[in-house]
Motif scaffolding. Structure first.
Motif, mmCIF file in Angstrom:
data_model
loop_
_atom_site.group_PDB
_atom_site.id
_atom_site.type_symbol
_atom_site.label_atom_id
_atom_site.label_comp_id
_atom_site.label_asym_id
_atom_site.label_seq_id
_atom_site.Cartn_x
_atom_site.Cartn_y
_atom_site.Cartn_z
ATOM 1 N N PHE A 165 13.612 -11.583 7.320
ATOM 2 C CA PHE A 165 12.287 -10.969 7.285
ATOM 3 C C PHE A 165 11.275 -11.953 7.855
ATOM 4 C CE2 PHE A 165 8.210 -10.317 5.162
ATOM 5 C CZ PHE A 165 7.970 -9.012 5.514
ATOM 6 N N ARG A 166 10.465 -11.457 8.794
ATOM 7 C CA ARG A 166 9.452 -12.310 9.418
ATOM 8 C C ARG A 166 8.069 -11.884 8.973
ATOM 9 N NH1 ARG A 166 10.659 -10.960 15.386
ATOM 10 N NH2 ARG A 166 11.189 -8.995 14.387
ATOM 11 N N LEU A 167 7.166 -12.846 8.971
ATOM 12 C CA LEU A 167 5.791 -12.509 8.622
ATOM 13 C C LEU A 167 5.237 -11.544 9.660
ATOM 14 C CD1 LEU A 167 4.348 -15.978 7.584
ATOM 15 C CD2 LEU A 167 4.941 -14.064 6.089
ATOM 16 N N PRO A 168 4.453 -10.555 9.225
ATOM 17 C CA PRO A 168 3.886 -9.596 10.159
ATOM 18 C C PRO A 168 2.935 -10.271 11.136
ATOM 19 C CG PRO A 168 2.923 -9.340 7.987
ATOM 20 C CD PRO A 168 4.073 -10.279 7.837
ATOM 21 N N ASP A 214 7.205 -3.888 -1.610
ATOM 22 C CA ASP A 214 8.631 -3.863 -1.325
ATOM 23 C C ASP A 214 8.899 -4.691 -0.068
ATOM 24 O OD1 ASP A 214 11.283 -3.299 -1.684
ATOM 25 O OD2 ASP A 214 11.010 -1.138 -1.874
ATOM 26 N N VAL A 215 10.158 -4.762 0.352
ATOM 27 C CA VAL A 215 10.543 -5.552 1.521
ATOM 28 C C VAL A 215 11.447 -4.704 2.388
ATOM 29 C CG1 VAL A 215 11.767 -7.594 2.339
ATOM 30 C CG2 VAL A 215 10.330 -7.750 0.306
ATOM 31 N N VAL A 216 11.224 -4.770 3.690
ATOM 32 C CA VAL A 216 12.070 -4.060 4.643
ATOM 33 C C VAL A 216 12.760 -5.090 5.528
ATOM 34 C CG1 VAL A 216 12.124 -2.419 6.554
ATOM 35 C CG2 VAL A 216 10.532 -2.090 4.680
ATOM 36 N N VAL A 233 6.552 -0.214 5.411
ATOM 37 C CA VAL A 233 6.487 -0.863 6.721
ATOM 38 C C VAL A 233 6.261 -2.350 6.516
ATOM 39 C CG1 VAL A 233 5.219 -1.056 8.895
ATOM 40 C CG2 VAL A 233 5.545 1.193 7.850
ATOM 41 N N ALA A 234 7.013 -3.156 7.246
ATOM 42 C CA ALA A 234 6.782 -4.598 7.299
ATOM 43 C C ALA A 234 7.051 -5.044 8.727
ATOM 44 C CB ALA A 234 7.688 -5.349 6.330
ATOM 45 N N PRO A 294 -1.579 -8.579 7.828
ATOM 46 C CA PRO A 294 -1.973 -7.605 8.824
ATOM 47 C C PRO A 294 -1.049 -6.396 8.953
ATOM 48 C CG PRO A 294 -0.800 -9.384 9.888
ATOM 49 C CD PRO A 294 -0.843 -9.719 8.416
ATOM 50 N N ASN A 295 0.141 -6.442 8.360
ATOM 51 C CA ASN A 295 1.091 -5.415 8.758
ATOM 52 C C ASN A 295 2.119 -5.080 7.692
ATOM 53 O OD1 ASN A 295 1.898 -3.559 10.605
ATOM 54 N ND2 ASN A 295 3.089 -4.973 11.848
ATOM 55 N N ALA A 296 1.710 -4.985 6.452
ATOM 56 C CA ALA A 296 2.617 -4.554 5.383
ATOM 57 C C ALA A 296 1.979 -3.368 4.677
ATOM 58 C CB ALA A 296 2.863 -5.693 4.397
#
Length: 300
Positions: free
Chosen positions: A281-284, A272-274, A107-108, A87-89
């Motif tokens: 890093f958490r799941l969106p 990529d990863v933010v 964005v992540a 939902p949010n990457a």
């Protein structure tokens, strides 16, 4: 006597021909029927947004962006690529006409990273703090909202009220702020216009809690990007031209998509990863379109 009968027959024939011509003319010049307008209720349109949102899990696309009055990190015309995973990457990359990199925005969840290769600068933070970027914060917000053309208009969140207004060949769905579980009907947060022939979203307004217009985004040039699913007759349509105007006149952006691919298999390096140093890093958790709105609210 024969002459009299002949004259009467000619008169009758002429009258019949005149009547036929007049009737044919009426049929020829009669006002054509207008387009068929579909009927829908607020709950049906709300459900339609949910279904379209659920139909898209990943997206990749190629586009051209034309910018007016935006921040200095964007030139007037940019070639770009975008990658999205629900939902949010989200990742947006911009290039000049010879393929040189101009920016890389990732964005992540609620974190972002903006790289500007030309200047060598890197900005990181939370979406709610985009206004701290100064002049470049607004075009980023506009770009994120414009991506809803490819990703899909955000659905209505649980607890938010809706009011449906018929405006000729369009429906306007007002999404109302919720306070203590009850919709405040005096405070619309979003206005979503549906074309009544196709029930596609053709415009959305985003408003601040005080009712001030934050941005208007328009969707045009709908094209099929996926054949109908089993049991359906209508293909998946996406707008290939998206225009967004800042509500205060601070900038405008037009995206013209060259390609939109729904539900492709994305590689990890595509998105990529933010993360911040020392932060896992958490799941969106929330849809990107809603996160953008929250970021806009924070900056108002």
């Amino acid at each position: 006597m024969r002459n009299v009968k002949g004259k009467m027959q000619k008169s009758i024939s002429a009258l019949l021909i005149f009547q036929l011509a007049w009737l044919s003319g009426c049929a020829l010049w009669s006002k054509p029927e207008g387009p068929t307008l579909r009927e829908a209720t607020a709950s049906q349109l709300t459900q339609l947004l949910k279904e379209r949102e659920a139909a898209i899990q990943t997206v990749k696309g190629l586009f051209r962006a034309q910018v007016k009055g935006a921040g200095s990190f964007l030139v007037q015309r940019v070639e770009g690529a975008m990658y999205y995973r629900r939902p949010n990457a989200l990742r947006m990359q911009g290039f000049n006409q010879v393929g040189g990199p101009l920016f890389d925005f990732v964005v992540a969840e609620d974190l972002y990273r903006l790289r500007l290769p030309v200047s060598g600068k890197i900005y990181t933070g939370r979406l709610g703090d985009l206004q701290n970027l100064g002049a470049i914060g607004k075009p980023i917000q506009l770009s994120l909202l414009a991506m809803s053309g490819a990703v899909g208009t955000a659905s209505v969140e649980e607890g938010d009220g809706v009011v449906l207004v018929e405006e000729g060949d369009r429906y306007r769905l007002d999404v109302l702020a919720s306070s203590n579980g009850a919709a405040d009907r005096a405070t619309p947060l979003r206005r979503i216009w549906f074309d009544r022939q196709s029930l596609q979203v053709v415009q959305e307004d985003r408003l601040s809690p005080s009712g001030q217009l934050e941005a208007t985004v328009r969707f045009e040039d709908f094209r099929a990007v996926q054949p109908p699913s089993p049991g359906e007759t209508v293909p998946l349509l996406k707008p290939f031209r998206v225009t967004i105007q800042d509500g205060q006149g601070a900038g405008a952006l037009q995206l013209t998509f060259h390609e939109i691919v729904p539900n492709p298999v994305l590689k990890p390096e595509d998105l990529d990863v933010v993360r911040k140093e020392g932060e896992e890093f958490r799941l969106p958790l929330r849809p990107i379109a809603r996160m953008v709105f929250d970021a806009t609210e924070a900056g108002s």
